[in-house]
Design a protein around this motif. Structure first.
Motif, PDB file in Angstrom:
ATOM      1  N   ILE A  77     -30.805   0.990  -2.056  1.00 58.87           N
ATOM      2  CA  ILE A  77     -30.799   2.395  -1.626  1.00 58.87           C
ATOM      3  C   ILE A  77     -29.730   3.180  -2.389  1.00 58.87           C
ATOM      4  N   MET A  78     -28.530   2.606  -2.488  1.00 57.46           N
ATOM      5  CA  MET A  78     -27.427   3.274  -3.184  1.00 57.46           C
ATOM      6  C   MET A  78     -27.687   3.378  -4.691  1.00 57.46           C
ATOM      7  N   PHE A  79     -28.346   2.353  -5.254  1.00 57.52           N
ATOM      8  CA  PHE A  79     -28.732   2.391  -6.667  1.00 57.52           C
ATOM      9  C   PHE A  79     -29.698   3.555  -6.911  1.00 57.52           C
ATOM     10  N   GLY A  80     -30.662   3.717  -5.993  1.00 59.59           N
ATOM     11  CA  GLY A  80     -31.601   4.838  -6.083  1.00 59.59           C
ATOM     12  C   GLY A  80     -30.892   6.169  -5.967  1.00 59.59           C
ATOM     13  N   GLN A 125     -36.930   7.564 -19.361  1.00 57.38           N
ATOM     14  CA  GLN A 125     -37.601   6.515 -18.586  1.00 57.38           C
ATOM     15  C   GLN A 125     -37.290   6.637 -17.098  1.00 57.38           C
ATOM     16  N   VAL A 126     -36.039   6.970 -16.788  1.00 58.64           N
ATOM     17  CA  VAL A 126     -35.619   7.097 -15.387  1.00 58.64           C
ATOM     18  C   VAL A 126     -36.328   8.273 -14.729  1.00 58.64           C
ATOM     19  N   GLU A 127     -36.467   9.381 -15.452  1.00 60.58           N
ATOM     20  CA  GLU A 127     -37.123  10.570 -14.905  1.00 60.58           C
ATOM     21  C   GLU A 127     -38.560  10.273 -14.477  1.00 60.58           C
ATOM     22  N   ARG A 128     -39.210   9.344 -15.217  1.00 64.69           N
ATOM     23  CA  ARG A 128     -40.601   9.008 -14.897  1.00 64.69           C
ATOM     24  C   ARG A 128     -40.708   8.239 -13.575  1.00 64.69           C
ATOM     25  N   SER A 129     -39.725   7.373 -13.323  1.00 62.33           N
ATOM     26  CA  SER A 129     -39.804   6.494 -12.142  1.00 62.33           C
ATOM     27  C   SER A 129     -39.013   6.999 -10.944  1.00 62.33           C
ATOM     28  N   ILE A 130     -38.256   8.079 -11.139  1.00 62.01           N
ATOM     29  CA  ILE A 130     -37.327   8.538 -10.100  1.00 62.01           C
ATOM     30  C   ILE A 130     -38.045   9.017  -8.834  1.00 62.01           C
ATOM     31  N   THR A 131     -39.285   9.488  -8.990  1.00 63.30           N
ATOM     32  CA  THR A 131     -40.024  10.000  -7.824  1.00 63.30           C
ATOM     33  C   THR A 131     -40.359   8.891  -6.828  1.00 63.30           C
ATOM     34  N   VAL A 147     -38.955   3.785  -2.020  1.00 63.20           N
ATOM     35  CA  VAL A 147     -38.246   2.497  -1.956  1.00 63.20           C
ATOM     36  C   VAL A 147     -37.145   2.553  -0.897  1.00 63.20           C
ATOM     37  N   SER A 148     -36.413   3.672  -0.852  1.00 60.07           N
ATOM     38  CA  SER A 148     -35.336   3.838   0.132  1.00 60.07           C
ATOM     39  C   SER A 148     -35.870   3.830   1.558  1.00 60.07           C
ATOM     40  N   VAL A 149     -36.999   4.504   1.783  1.00 61.63           N
ATOM     41  CA  VAL A 149     -37.609   4.534   3.121  1.00 61.63           C
ATOM     42  C   VAL A 149     -38.000   3.124   3.554  1.00 61.63           C
ATOM     43  N   VAL A 150     -38.648   2.385   2.670  1.00 59.04           N
ATOM     44  CA  VAL A 150     -39.060   1.012   2.980  1.00 59.04           C
ATOM     45  C   VAL A 150     -37.839   0.145   3.302  1.00 59.04           C
TER      46      VAL A 150
END
Length: 308
Positions: free
Chosen positions: A44-47, A184-190, A195-198
């Motif tokens: 979560i903190m990494f996100g 690359q990060v911008e593509r996956s950031i959404t 992931v945090s909710v899960v």
């Protein structure tokens, strides 16, 4: 996938509640997750680190007074409220420690979304969350040691080390990853909010599954204390901001920032440092459930007043 992620975020409180109920009836399905709580919080903190940028900290320079008030209220109002509620209700030591622990945690990232929904100053909320999270490795163990040491012997240095590992290190890693691989990060950031909710749902379910007996015994008392803690946090945070003559939108941001805690951190710290007493993690788990109900309710109220 983006649409599904947004749907899950909007119905976050429902998922927390649903899996909390399932964990009460089928604890064996979730109790094994307790061993992975610190890893899940680290994710979560990494996100959070991946979604942060220097722009978030510009808010500190643009509104230093408002950020200082928000962060100071965060680390003064919630810990002191927790201590007073423990004394008022004469809570058993294991529960009191858990209530004070969640009170000493920094603001939660959900506060940013709730502030946006409430038509508050979202930039201020983001700045306050960022600063309080970075200060947490020092302030959380220090304040907790001062307030909770009468109930139990506390190793503040060990707690500081835990927060560095599960909060600061993953955030810094996320920030570095975004700086080095921005495209690359911008593509996956959404996908990171999903992931945090899960992860948060899994953390709450794991704690409730592992503390089922204690919740059945003391759950209503803990819920009452958590509701008061959270509600008074909103109220005192708002009036602290008004006392220092902050604008209405800023006052809403400070109120939400103070009332909503990083309860996942409280769960992780309780699981690591007070493993012998599982009920210590329950106030943080119930706080996670409750503030994701009260926060959207408060935001809806403020947003409706804005339209009048």
């Amino acid at each position: 996938m983006l649409g599904f992620s947004q749907f899950v975020q909007k119905t976050f409180a429902l998922w927390v509640l649903l899996f909390a109920v399932i964990a009460m009836y089928q604890p064996e399905a979730f109790v094994w997750l307790k061993a992975y709580i610190t890893w899940m919080l680290g994710i979560i903190m990494f996100g959070m680190g991946m979604t942060m940028s220097l722009q978030d900290f510009k808010g500190v320079l643009q509104s230093p007074k408002a950020v200082a008030i928000g962060v100071a209220a965060q680390f003064m109002v919630m810990p002191l409220l927790a201590y007073l509620l423990c004394a008022l209700f004469r809570l058993p030591a294991e529960i009191a420690i858990g209530v004070i622990l969640v009170g000493c945690c920094p603001g939660g990232t959900a506060s940013n979304v709730i502030t946006y929904m409430a038509k508050g100053n979202t930039a201020l909320s983001v700045a306050c969350t960022s600063v309080s999270t970075l200060l947490a490795p020092l302030l959380t163990p220090a304040i907790f040691f001062v307030l909770a040491s009468q109930w139990i012997e506390i190793d503040a240095w060990s707690m500081l080390s835990s927060i560095l590992q599960v909060v600061l290190f993953p955030i810094v890693l996320g920030l570095l990853l975004r700086a080095l691989f921005k495209t690359q990060v911008e593509r996956s950031i959404t996908l990171m909010p999903l992931v945090s909710v899960v992860a948060i749902v899994a953390i709450v379910a794991a704690i409730i599954a592992g503390s089922r007996a204690q919740i059945l015994e003391s759950g209503l008392l803990i819920l009452a204390v958590v509701m008061l803690h959270n509600g008074l946090g909103y109220l005192l945070g708002f009036w602290a901001a008004r006392l220092f003559k902050l604008p209405y939108a800023d006052s809403k941001a400070v109120s939400i920032e103070v009332g909503m805690q990083n309860s996942g951190l409280g769960v992780a710290l309780a699981a690591v440092h007070f493993a012998a007493s599982p009920v210590t993690a329950v106030p943080s788990a119930i706080f996670s459930l409750w503030h994701n109900i009260s926060g959207p309710a408060l935001a809806t109220y403020w947003a409706s007043r804005q339209r009048q």
